[in-house]
Write a protein that holds these residues in place. Structure first.
Motif, PDB file in Angstrom:
ATOM      1  N   PHE A  73       0.823  -1.193   0.000  1.00 56.34           N
ATOM      2  CA  PHE A  73       0.000   0.000   0.000  1.00 56.34           C
ATOM      3  C   PHE A  73       0.862   1.249   0.000  1.00 56.34           C
ATOM      4  CE2 PHE A  73      -2.433  -3.378   1.949  1.00 56.34           C
ATOM      5  CZ  PHE A  73      -3.596  -3.325   1.220  1.00 56.34           C
ATOM      6  N   PRO A  74       0.664   2.147  -0.966  1.00 52.36           N
ATOM      7  CA  PRO A  74       1.412   3.398  -0.982  1.00 52.36           C
ATOM      8  C   PRO A  74       1.020   4.309   0.180  1.00 52.36           C
ATOM      9  CG  PRO A  74       0.144   3.073  -3.016  1.00 52.36           C
ATOM     10  CD  PRO A  74      -0.200   1.967  -2.077  1.00 52.36           C
ATOM     11  N   ALA A  75       1.858   5.280   0.490  1.00 53.28           N
ATOM     12  CA  ALA A  75       1.608   6.186   1.605  1.00 53.28           C
ATOM     13  C   ALA A  75       0.388   7.061   1.361  1.00 53.28           C
ATOM     14  CB  ALA A  75       2.837   7.055   1.853  1.00 53.28           C
ATOM     15  N   SER A  76       0.107   7.418   0.130  1.00 54.40           N
ATOM     16  CA  SER A  76      -1.015   8.291  -0.181  1.00 54.40           C
ATOM     17  C   SER A  76      -2.312   7.501  -0.234  1.00 54.40           C
ATOM     18  CB  SER A  76      -0.778   8.962  -1.538  1.00 54.40           C
ATOM     19  OG  SER A  76      -1.955   9.602  -1.966  1.00 54.40           O
ATOM     20  N   ALA A  77      -3.352   8.020   0.407  1.00 51.98           N
ATOM     21  CA  ALA A  77      -4.654   7.346   0.412  1.00 51.98           C
ATOM     22  C   ALA A  77      -5.317   7.383  -0.959  1.00 51.98           C
ATOM     23  CB  ALA A  77      -5.571   7.989   1.456  1.00 51.98           C
ATOM     24  N   THR A  78      -4.935   8.300  -1.825  1.00 54.24           N
ATOM     25  CA  THR A  78      -5.551   8.409  -3.143  1.00 54.24           C
ATOM     26  C   THR A  78      -4.853   7.554  -4.196  1.00 54.24           C
ATOM     27  OG1 THR A  78      -4.206  10.339  -3.660  1.00 54.24           O
ATOM     28  CG2 THR A  78      -6.377  10.740  -2.682  1.00 54.24           C
ATOM     29  N   ALA A  79      -3.679   7.046  -3.889  1.00 50.55           N
ATOM     30  CA  ALA A  79      -2.940   6.231  -4.854  1.00 50.55           C
ATOM     31  C   ALA A  79      -3.540   4.835  -4.935  1.00 50.55           C
ATOM     32  CB  ALA A  79      -1.476   6.151  -4.453  1.00 50.55           C
ATOM     33  N   GLN A  80      -3.355   4.166  -6.071  1.00 53.39           N
ATOM     34  CA  GLN A  80      -3.877   2.820  -6.244  1.00 53.39           C
ATOM     35  C   GLN A  80      -2.964   1.802  -5.559  1.00 53.39           C
ATOM     36  OE1 GLN A  80      -4.256   2.237 -10.449  1.00 53.39           O
ATOM     37  NE2 GLN A  80      -6.316   3.076 -10.462  1.00 53.39           N
ATOM     38  N   THR A  81      -3.573   0.692  -5.162  1.00 53.32           N
ATOM     39  CA  THR A  81      -2.819  -0.394  -4.548  1.00 53.32           C
ATOM     40  C   THR A  81      -2.067  -1.159  -5.627  1.00 53.32           C
ATOM     41  OG1 THR A  81      -4.483  -0.621  -2.823  1.00 53.32           O
ATOM     42  CG2 THR A  81      -3.025  -2.490  -3.175  1.00 53.32           C
ATOM     43  N   THR A  82      -0.844  -1.517  -5.331  1.00 55.08           N
ATOM     44  CA  THR A  82      -0.035  -2.316  -6.239  1.00 55.08           C
ATOM     45  C   THR A  82       0.031  -3.739  -5.718  1.00 55.08           C
ATOM     46  OG1 THR A  82       1.302  -0.393  -6.783  1.00 55.08           O
ATOM     47  CG2 THR A  82       2.232  -2.560  -7.306  1.00 55.08           C
ATOM     48  N   THR A  83      -0.234  -4.695  -6.573  1.00 57.45           N
ATOM     49  CA  THR A  83      -0.147  -6.103  -6.195  1.00 57.45           C
ATOM     50  C   THR A  83       0.994  -6.757  -6.952  1.00 57.45           C
ATOM     51  OG1 THR A  83      -2.533  -6.222  -5.806  1.00 57.45           O
ATOM     52  CG2 THR A  83      -1.368  -8.309  -6.120  1.00 57.45           C
ATOM     53  N   PHE A  84       1.838  -7.452  -6.229  1.00 54.94           N
ATOM     54  CA  PHE A  84       2.935  -8.199  -6.822  1.00 54.94           C
ATOM     55  C   PHE A  84       2.544  -9.671  -6.821  1.00 54.94           C
ATOM     56  CE2 PHE A  84       5.951  -4.790  -6.901  1.00 54.94           C
ATOM     57  CZ  PHE A  84       5.543  -3.955  -5.878  1.00 54.94           C
ATOM     58  N   ARG A  85       2.836 -10.386  -7.891  1.00 50.46           N
ATOM     59  CA  ARG A  85       2.533 -11.814  -7.961  1.00 50.46           C
ATOM     60  C   ARG A  85       3.827 -12.589  -8.150  1.00 50.46           C
ATOM     61  NH1 ARG A  85      -2.039 -14.711  -8.569  1.00 50.46           N
ATOM     62  NH2 ARG A  85      -3.184 -12.790  -8.856  1.00 50.46           N
ATOM     63  N   TYR A  86       4.038 -13.574  -7.286  1.00 49.35           N
ATOM     64  CA  TYR A  86       5.220 -14.409  -7.328  1.00 49.35           C
ATOM     65  C   TYR A  86       4.792 -15.852  -7.540  1.00 49.35           C
ATOM     66  CZ  TYR A  86       7.255 -10.318  -5.105  1.00 49.35           C
ATOM     67  OH  TYR A  86       7.658  -9.045  -4.826  1.00 49.35           O
ATOM     68  N   THR A  87       5.565 -16.612  -8.282  1.00 53.59           N
ATOM     69  CA  THR A  87       5.277 -18.023  -8.520  1.00 53.59           C
ATOM     70  C   THR A  87       6.449 -18.854  -8.036  1.00 53.59           C
ATOM     71  OG1 THR A  87       3.967 -17.455 -10.456  1.00 53.59           O
ATOM     72  CG2 THR A  87       4.683 -19.739 -10.269  1.00 53.59           C
ATOM     73  N   TYR A  88       6.147 -19.940  -7.303  1.00 53.02           N
ATOM     74  CA  TYR A  88       7.173 -20.798  -6.730  1.00 53.02           C
ATOM     75  C   TYR A  88       6.890 -22.251  -7.073  1.00 53.02           C
ATOM     76  CZ  TYR A  88       7.957 -16.666  -3.990  1.00 53.02           C
ATOM     77  OH  TYR A  88       8.206 -15.373  -3.620  1.00 53.02           O
ATOM     78  N   ASN A  89       7.939 -23.011  -7.285  1.00 44.94           N
ATOM     79  CA  ASN A  89       7.860 -24.465  -7.358  1.00 44.94           C
ATOM     80  C   ASN A  89       8.351 -24.967  -6.011  1.00 44.94           C
ATOM     81  OD1 ASN A  89       7.064 -24.749 -10.127  1.00 44.94           O
ATOM     82  ND2 ASN A  89       9.113 -24.070 -10.662  1.00 44.94           N
ATOM     83  N   VAL A  90       7.581 -25.859  -5.398  1.00 44.65           N
ATOM     84  CA  VAL A  90       7.955 -26.370  -4.090  1.00 44.65           C
ATOM     85  C   VAL A  90       8.105 -27.888  -4.138  1.00 44.65           C
ATOM     86  CG1 VAL A  90       6.944 -24.450  -2.818  1.00 44.65           C
ATOM     87  CG2 VAL A  90       5.544 -26.438  -3.306  1.00 44.65           C
ATOM     88  N   TRP A  91       9.116 -28.397  -3.434  1.00 42.25           N
ATOM     89  CA  TRP A  91       9.367 -29.824  -3.287  1.00 42.25           C
ATOM     90  C   TRP A  91       9.566 -30.088  -1.815  1.00 42.25           C
ATOM     91  CZ3 TRP A  91      11.478 -26.714  -6.931  1.00 42.25           C
ATOM     92  CH2 TRP A  91      11.265 -27.044  -8.262  1.00 42.25           C
ATOM     93  N   GLY A  92       9.131 -31.259  -1.359  1.00 44.59           N
ATOM     94  CA  GLY A  92       9.341 -31.532   0.045  1.00 44.59           C
ATOM     95  C   GLY A  92       9.053 -32.957   0.434  1.00 44.59           C
ATOM     96  N   THR A  93       9.106 -33.181   1.734  1.00 48.67           N
ATOM     97  CA  THR A  93       8.926 -34.495   2.325  1.00 48.67           C
ATOM     98  C   THR A  93       7.974 -34.396   3.495  1.00 48.67           C
ATOM     99  OG1 THR A  93      11.179 -35.116   1.724  1.00 48.67           O
ATOM    100  CG2 THR A  93      10.161 -36.385   3.481  1.00 48.67           C
ATOM    101  N   GLU A  94       7.131 -35.393   3.643  1.00 46.66           N
ATOM    102  CA  GLU A  94       6.285 -35.474   4.819  1.00 46.66           C
ATOM    103  C   GLU A  94       7.130 -36.004   5.964  1.00 46.66           C
ATOM    104  OE1 GLU A  94       2.934 -38.189   4.670  1.00 46.66           O
ATOM    105  OE2 GLU A  94       1.772 -36.690   5.768  1.00 46.66           O
ATOM    106  N   VAL A  95       7.138 -35.279   7.090  1.00 49.73           N
ATOM    107  CA  VAL A  95       7.977 -35.654   8.221  1.00 49.73           C
ATOM    108  C   VAL A  95       7.169 -36.184   9.403  1.00 49.73           C
ATOM    109  CG1 VAL A  95       9.885 -34.126   7.596  1.00 49.73           C
ATOM    110  CG2 VAL A  95       8.038 -33.263   9.061  1.00 49.73           C
ATOM    111  N   TYR A  96       5.835 -36.070   9.339  1.00 45.52           N
ATOM    112  CA  TYR A  96       4.955 -36.564  10.398  1.00 45.52           C
ATOM    113  C   TYR A  96       3.614 -36.853   9.771  1.00 45.52           C
ATOM    114  CZ  TYR A  96       1.757 -36.466  14.364  1.00 45.52           C
ATOM    115  OH  TYR A  96       0.798 -36.777  15.270  1.00 45.52           O
TER     116      TYR A  96
END
Length: 115
Positions: A20-43
């Motif tokens: 969110f920018p400091a100014s109340a009149t400015a538009q909200t900027t959304t960033f989108r990130y993409t991840y590949n995840v690998w893992g193991t079940e431990v419990y």
């Protein structure tokens, strides 16, 4: 369910973070990130699994998840609750991502021994 199961396929996670920018009149900027995840079940129990692993993509990092679900036969519904968290390296403006599961499906890929 004493055996550890490995997640053999990569899951893609998209995290949207709002800045969110400091100014109340400015538009909200959304960033989108993409991840590949690998893992193991431990419990694991018949209705809960805990996983840890690594992430790559928009930024490298590590992650954990606790998934509460119906009994797997081999699929089950994910129950609301549980948690997900990821710590990222060099991922300004956010270095941590976290949340809770609201639903979905889980599929058992490899039941392992004694499972």
């Amino acid at each position: 369910m004493k055996a550890l199961r490995t997640l053999t396929s990569a899951a893609v996670l998209t995290a949207g973070l709002a800045v969110f920018p400091a100014s109340a009149t400015a538009q909200t900027t959304t960033f989108r990130y993409t991840y590949n995840v690998w893992g193991t079940e431990v419990y694991a129990t018949s209705t809960k699994g805990r996983f840890v692993g690594t992430a790559s993509g928009s930024a490298a990092g590590t992650w954990y998840a606790e998934v509460i679900h119906d009994e797997l036969r081999p699929d089950g519904k994910i129950r609301p609750g549980g948690s997900f968290g990821m710590v990222l390296n060099k991922a300004a403006p956010a270095y941590t991502v976290g949340g809770r599961f609201s639903g979905g499906m889980i599929t058992q890929r490899d039941p392992g021994t004694n499972c």
